[in-house]
Scaffold this motif. Structure first.
Motif, PDB file in Angstrom:
ATOM      1  N   CYS A   1       0.970  -1.204  -0.018  1.00 49.21           N
ATOM      2  CA  CYS A   1       0.268   0.061   0.031  1.00 49.21           C
ATOM      3  C   CYS A   1       0.701   1.279   0.024  1.00 49.21           C
ATOM      4  O   CYS A   1       1.965   1.162   0.842  1.00 49.21           O
ATOM      5  CB  CYS A   1      -0.677   0.192   1.352  1.00 49.21           C
ATOM      6  SG  CYS A   1      -1.997   1.691   1.625  1.00 49.21           S
ATOM      7  N   VAL A   2       0.631   2.122  -1.081  1.00 49.51           N
ATOM      8  CA  VAL A   2       1.356   3.545  -1.106  1.00 49.51           C
ATOM      9  C   VAL A   2       0.316   4.548  -0.884  1.00 49.51           C
ATOM     10  O   VAL A   2       0.733   5.759  -1.558  1.00 49.51           O
ATOM     11  CB  VAL A   2       2.079   3.670  -2.334  1.00 49.51           C
ATOM     12  CG1 VAL A   2       3.416   2.595  -2.333  1.00 49.51           C
ATOM     13  CG2 VAL A   2       1.380   3.230  -3.497  1.00 49.51           C
TER      14      VAL A   2
ATOM     15  N   GLU B   1       2.476   7.285   1.075  1.00 44.06           N
ATOM     16  CA  GLU B   1       3.843   7.571   0.472  1.00 44.06           C
ATOM     17  C   GLU B   1       3.735   8.168  -0.892  1.00 44.06           C
ATOM     18  O   GLU B   1       5.040   8.836  -1.273  1.00 44.06           O
ATOM     19  CB  GLU B   1       4.857   6.029   0.388  1.00 44.06           C
ATOM     20  CG  GLU B   1       4.897   5.390   1.684  1.00 44.06           C
ATOM     21  CD  GLU B   1       3.572   4.649   2.378  1.00 44.06           C
ATOM     22  OE1 GLU B   1       3.716   4.030   3.324  1.00 44.06           O
ATOM     23  OE2 GLU B   1       2.594   4.657   1.587  1.00 44.06           O
TER      24      GLU B   1
ATOM     25  N   GLU C   1       5.005  -2.309  -4.409  1.00 40.25           N
ATOM     26  CA  GLU C   1       5.908  -2.550  -3.395  1.00 40.25           C
ATOM     27  C   GLU C   1       7.339  -1.917  -3.557  1.00 40.25           C
ATOM     28  O   GLU C   1       7.858  -1.813  -2.416  1.00 40.25           O
ATOM     29  CB  GLU C   1       6.099  -4.133  -3.318  1.00 40.25           C
ATOM     30  CG  GLU C   1       4.698  -4.809  -3.021  1.00 40.25           C
ATOM     31  CD  GLU C   1       4.977  -6.365  -2.748  1.00 40.25           C
ATOM     32  OE1 GLU C   1       5.911  -6.683  -2.697  1.00 40.25           O
ATOM     33  OE2 GLU C   1       4.116  -7.055  -2.466  1.00 40.25           O
TER      34      GLU C   1
ATOM     35  N   LYS D   1       7.174   1.352  -2.269  1.00 38.66           N
ATOM     36  CA  LYS D   1       7.035   1.545  -0.816  1.00 38.66           C
ATOM     37  C   LYS D   1       8.520   1.293  -0.243  1.00 38.66           C
ATOM     38  O   LYS D   1       8.972   2.068   0.752  1.00 38.66           O
ATOM     39  CB  LYS D   1       6.097   0.649  -0.205  1.00 38.66           C
ATOM     40  CG  LYS D   1       5.939   0.775   1.423  1.00 38.66           C
ATOM     41  CD  LYS D   1       4.611   0.026   1.749  1.00 38.66           C
ATOM     42  CE  LYS D   1       4.286   0.584   3.183  1.00 38.66           C
ATOM     43  NZ  LYS D   1       2.992   1.060   3.234  1.00 38.66           N
TER      44      LYS D   1
ATOM     45  N   TRP E   1      10.351   4.602  -0.696  1.00 34.07           N
ATOM     46  CA  TRP E   1      10.261   5.390   0.173  1.00 34.07           C
ATOM     47  C   TRP E   1      10.999   5.265   1.740  1.00 34.07           C
ATOM     48  O   TRP E   1      11.215   6.376   2.138  1.00 34.07           O
ATOM     49  CB  TRP E   1       8.600   5.680   0.304  1.00 34.07           C
ATOM     50  CG  TRP E   1       8.045   6.690   1.209  1.00 34.07           C
ATOM     51  CD1 TRP E   1       7.931   8.121   0.945  1.00 34.07           C
ATOM     52  CD2 TRP E   1       7.841   6.685   2.824  1.00 34.07           C
ATOM     53  NE1 TRP E   1       7.524   8.638   1.877  1.00 34.07           N
ATOM     54  CE2 TRP E   1       7.495   7.928   2.990  1.00 34.07           C
ATOM     55  CE3 TRP E   1       7.961   5.643   3.693  1.00 34.07           C
ATOM     56  CZ2 TRP E   1       7.173   8.066   4.514  1.00 34.07           C
ATOM     57  CZ3 TRP E   1       7.725   5.729   5.150  1.00 34.07           C
ATOM     58  CH2 TRP E   1       7.467   7.176   5.451  1.00 34.07           C
TER      59      TRP E   1
END
Length: 208
Positions: free
Chosen positions: A23-24, A27, A43, A46, A49
């Protein structure tokens, strides 16, 4: 029963629930987030980040373990690192605060004080880093686990509403208030569990 907190790193990222691992929501900005999900790069985004935030700012998450099992987590960062933070009607986050992006406790461990333990761990660390407060956007109509935690969770761990809204209020926790829990909470947990201080950060070896 033993509890411990560890910092979120690229190594411990795999311990997040699968849906959170990819899940972003926080981010990336809404457009970039949708694009990443559509092309299967969420992924990787993420990971990028977390890597950048760790390198430039420092620890940005905590995971809680109960008897060695991942039981909950929180993520946080300055609002400048969180594109989604400007998408709320109650934005912006106060300049002296770090944004608590999301919080999650595995349902089987809800109502055990784990959410409070996670927030206290964040508060203790951020105080050492000179931060004065934590703020969060909450969901006033929360019904199921999602990227934005429910208002009731934040209120239960000491946050106060600073910008009301029928759906997306912004809440704040003064860190001097949060640290006032320390002695009582640690003593109670140590007496109950007979183990280490609950917010001791160890190296790597729904809600409250």
């Amino acid at each position: 029963m033993s509890r411990r907190l560890v910092s979120l790193t690229l190594d411990t990222l795999e311990e997040l629930p699968r849906r959170c691992r990819a899940c972003v929501h926080w981010e990336l900005d809404p457009v970039a987030g949708e694009r990443a999900c559509a092309n299967g790069t969420a992924e990787l985004a993420k990971e990028a980040w977390i890597s950048q935030t760790l390198l430039e700012w420092g620890s940005c998450g905590k995971l809680a373990y109960v008897d060695g099992m991942p039981a909950g987590f929180v993520t946080y960062a300055p609002p400048a690192y969180v594109p989604r933070s400007m998408a709320f009607p109650t934005s912006p986050v106060s300049p002296d605060a770090v944004l608590l992006m999301t919080a999650h406790v595995v349902p089987s461990f809800s109502q055990t004080g784990l959410g409070r333990m996670l927030v206290q761990g964040v508060a203790r660390e951020l105080t050492k880093r000179g931060v004065k407060a934590i703020e969060a956007f909450a969901d006033a109509k929360w019904e199921e686990p999602a990227c934005v935690a429910p208002v009731d969770f934040y209120l239960s761990v000491g946050f106060k509403t600073v910008r009301p809204h029928p759906r997306w209020p912004r809440l704040r926790l003064e860190l001097r208030t949060a640290l006032g829990w320390k002695s009582d909470v640690e003593y109670a947990l140590e007496k109950l569990l007979g183990t280490m201080s609950p917010d001791q950060v160890l190296k790597p070896a729904s809600y409250t």
